[in-house]
Design a protein around this motif. Structure first.
Motif, PDB file in Angstrom:
ATOM      1  N   CYS A   1       0.829  -1.206   0.000  1.00  0.00           N
ATOM      2  CA  CYS A   1       0.000   0.000   0.000  1.00  0.00           C
ATOM      3  C   CYS A   1       0.868   1.262   0.000  1.00  0.00           C
ATOM      4  O   CYS A   1       1.936   1.285   0.624  1.00  0.00           O
ATOM      5  CB  CYS A   1      -0.904   0.028   1.232  1.00  0.00           C
ATOM      6  SG  CYS A   1      -2.089  -1.325   1.294  1.00  0.00           S
TER       7      CYS A   1
ATOM      8  N   TRP B   1      -9.449   1.446   1.355  1.00  0.00           N
ATOM      9  CA  TRP B   1      -8.457   1.294   0.297  1.00  0.00           C
ATOM     10  C   TRP B   1      -9.007   1.834  -1.017  1.00  0.00           C
ATOM     11  O   TRP B   1     -10.150   1.594  -1.396  1.00  0.00           O
ATOM     12  CB  TRP B   1      -8.101  -0.185   0.107  1.00  0.00           C
ATOM     13  CG  TRP B   1      -8.515  -1.024   1.267  1.00  0.00           C
ATOM     14  CD1 TRP B   1      -7.760  -1.368   2.350  1.00  0.00           C
ATOM     15  CD2 TRP B   1      -9.821  -1.593   1.510  1.00  0.00           C
ATOM     16  NE1 TRP B   1      -8.487  -2.104   3.244  1.00  0.00           N
ATOM     17  CE2 TRP B   1      -9.764  -2.270   2.754  1.00  0.00           C
ATOM     18  CE3 TRP B   1     -11.016  -1.610   0.806  1.00  0.00           C
ATOM     19  CZ2 TRP B   1     -10.851  -2.943   3.292  1.00  0.00           C
ATOM     20  CZ3 TRP B   1     -12.107  -2.270   1.344  1.00  0.00           C
ATOM     21  CH2 TRP B   1     -12.017  -2.928   2.579  1.00  0.00           C
TER      22      TRP B   1
ATOM     23  N   ASN C   1      -5.074  -1.916   6.782  1.00  0.00           N
ATOM     24  CA  ASN C   1      -4.934  -0.509   7.157  1.00  0.00           C
ATOM     25  C   ASN C   1      -5.728  -0.263   8.432  1.00  0.00           C
ATOM     26  O   ASN C   1      -6.893   0.115   8.382  1.00  0.00           O
ATOM     27  CB  ASN C   1      -5.443   0.353   5.984  1.00  0.00           C
ATOM     28  CG  ASN C   1      -5.599   1.815   6.313  1.00  0.00           C
ATOM     29  OD1 ASN C   1      -4.932   2.344   7.186  1.00  0.00           O
ATOM     30  ND2 ASN C   1      -6.503   2.482   5.595  1.00  0.00           N
TER      31      ASN C   1
ATOM     32  N   ARG D   1      -3.935   0.870  -2.673  1.00  0.00           N
ATOM     33  CA  ARG D   1      -3.497  -0.524  -2.649  1.00  0.00           C
ATOM     34  C   ARG D   1      -3.110  -0.971  -4.057  1.00  0.00           C
ATOM     35  O   ARG D   1      -3.916  -0.905  -4.991  1.00  0.00           O
ATOM     36  CB  ARG D   1      -4.627  -1.389  -2.094  1.00  0.00           C
ATOM     37  CG  ARG D   1      -4.233  -2.794  -1.757  1.00  0.00           C
ATOM     38  CD  ARG D   1      -5.264  -3.422  -0.832  1.00  0.00           C
ATOM     39  NE  ARG D   1      -4.979  -4.826  -0.625  1.00  0.00           N
ATOM     40  CZ  ARG D   1      -5.748  -5.817  -1.057  1.00  0.00           C
ATOM     41  NH1 ARG D   1      -6.876  -5.554  -1.700  1.00  0.00           N
ATOM     42  NH2 ARG D   1      -5.416  -7.070  -0.840  1.00  0.00           N
TER      43      ARG D   1
END
Length: 352
Positions: free
Chosen positions: A102, A166, A207, A265
């Motif tokens: 990421c 994301w 995340n 991502r």
């Protein structure tokens, strides 16, 4: 009610499944350079890590894991589960964890998103799990409670877990991604919401941020698929861990937030090739969800460790005979609590 959180109270934990972290680290440099980093190398990774200079960090490798954990545990810290070792050895109050595929995202105005700052904002302001506020997080700047929201509930509760999202490659399962190979998430929704109490949620480990002192023991590597791979859609460890920590938060009266911050991502992996590996997990969810929906913990469980032990015992009793993977998960949960008490709750950090 808003907490003051200092930079030296935060560890950023990165599970390294790729050897060359140069691009990843340089992309995150404007954000991560203020904080202490813990990088845990996947024990299955043979190549040496490439990490650029200029960061305050500790790197843990297989010999460090073996030395700290020993051989008297059923827990495997390979693949994405290596990041849990970082949670274990951290001595900071707050953990931020981001996958190594990421990069920082940009918001609707093109500005770089400081994921750490947003996670900290989510954690330092109250959550509202007992009554849903239709105008998102009422503690966000420019927002408030809507008409009809009980004043007796407006003080909220402590937020223990922040789940970010994301852009680009969304966290779909392998069947969905295989069916829609070109689908990407381009919608940046500028919002944070508290997940209601007793509502389960598929928490992705890509995340996240959490209060380690309060719920650290409930984020654990337990459910391991027989064919677990090195792509997110080939694993279920974070989904199981997420349901466990949500049940714990509900029992202890803590909040979980979802939404901002976003990360970008990168595309990786072949969803069709991964289908065989994750299909086991897709089927197991039909047993897992009803279990976590119905499990209730006794009032004598007053800490995250207590709660995990109760959940593990219930898993063994109610799911253990259905599939061996559940019996192994229950044992791993109990081993994790023992490990947390002997290593994770120590005041001194294990050396590298």
């Amino acid at each position: 009610m808003s907490l003051a959180i200092k930079d030296d109270e935060i560890d950023v934990v990165i599970g390294a499944l790729r050897s060359d972290l140069t691009s990843f680290m340089n992309e995150w440099r404007p954000i991560f350079s203020r904080f202490h980093l813990i990088i845990v190398k996947d024990p299955d990774l043979k190549e040496e890590l490439k990490i650029p200079e200029g960061f305050n960090l500790d790197v843990y490798k297989k010999p460090d894991i073996d030395r700290v954990v020993g051989s008297s545990t059923s827990i495997l810290f390979s693949g994405y589960s290596c990041r849990y070792f970082g949670y274990l050895v951290s001595r900071k109050k707050y953990i931020i964890s981001v996958d190594d595929d990421c990069h920082p995202a940009r918001d609707n105005k093109g500005f770089l998103v400081d994921a750490v700052a947003q996670h900290i904002t989510n954690l330092k302001t109250p959550a509202t799990p007992f009554f849903f506020n239709t105008l998102y997080d009422p503690f966000t700047e420019g927002a408030d409670f809507v008409r009809g929201y009980p004043f007796s509930l407006r003080s909220g509760v402590k937020c223990a877990l922040s789940c970010g999202l994301w852009l680009n490659l969304a966290d779909h399962d392998a069947p969905t991604q295989a069916l829609k190979p070109g689908q990407r998430n381009s919608r940046y929704v500028d919002a944070v919401m508290t997940v209601p109490a007793r509502a389960l949620v598929p928490i992705s480990g890509i995340n996240i941020a959490f209060d380690r002192e309060v719920v650290g023991p409930a984020l654990l590597p337990a459910l391991r698929l027989a064919g677990e791979g090195k792509f997110r859609w080939e694993t279920m460890e974070d989904i199981w861990s997420g349901m466990c920590v949500k049940v714990v938060c509900d029992h202890l009266g803590l909040g979980v937030k979802n939404g901002l911050p976003y990360v970008w991502r990168n595309d990786r992996g072949d969803a069709i090739a991964s289908l065989k590996k994750e299909w086991e997990g897709v089927k197991l969810m039909e047993e897992v969800v009803p279990f976590f929906q119905s499990v209730r913990l006794p009032q004598t469980a007053t800490t995250a460790e207590d709660c995990v032990v109760e959940v593990a015992n219930a898993v063994k009793e109610q799911l253990g005979s259905i599939d061996p993977v559940f019996a192994r998960a229950a044992k791993a949960m109990l081993d994790w609590v023992k490990l947390w008490k002997s290593v994770g709750s120590s005041s001194s950090s294990p050396g590298v």
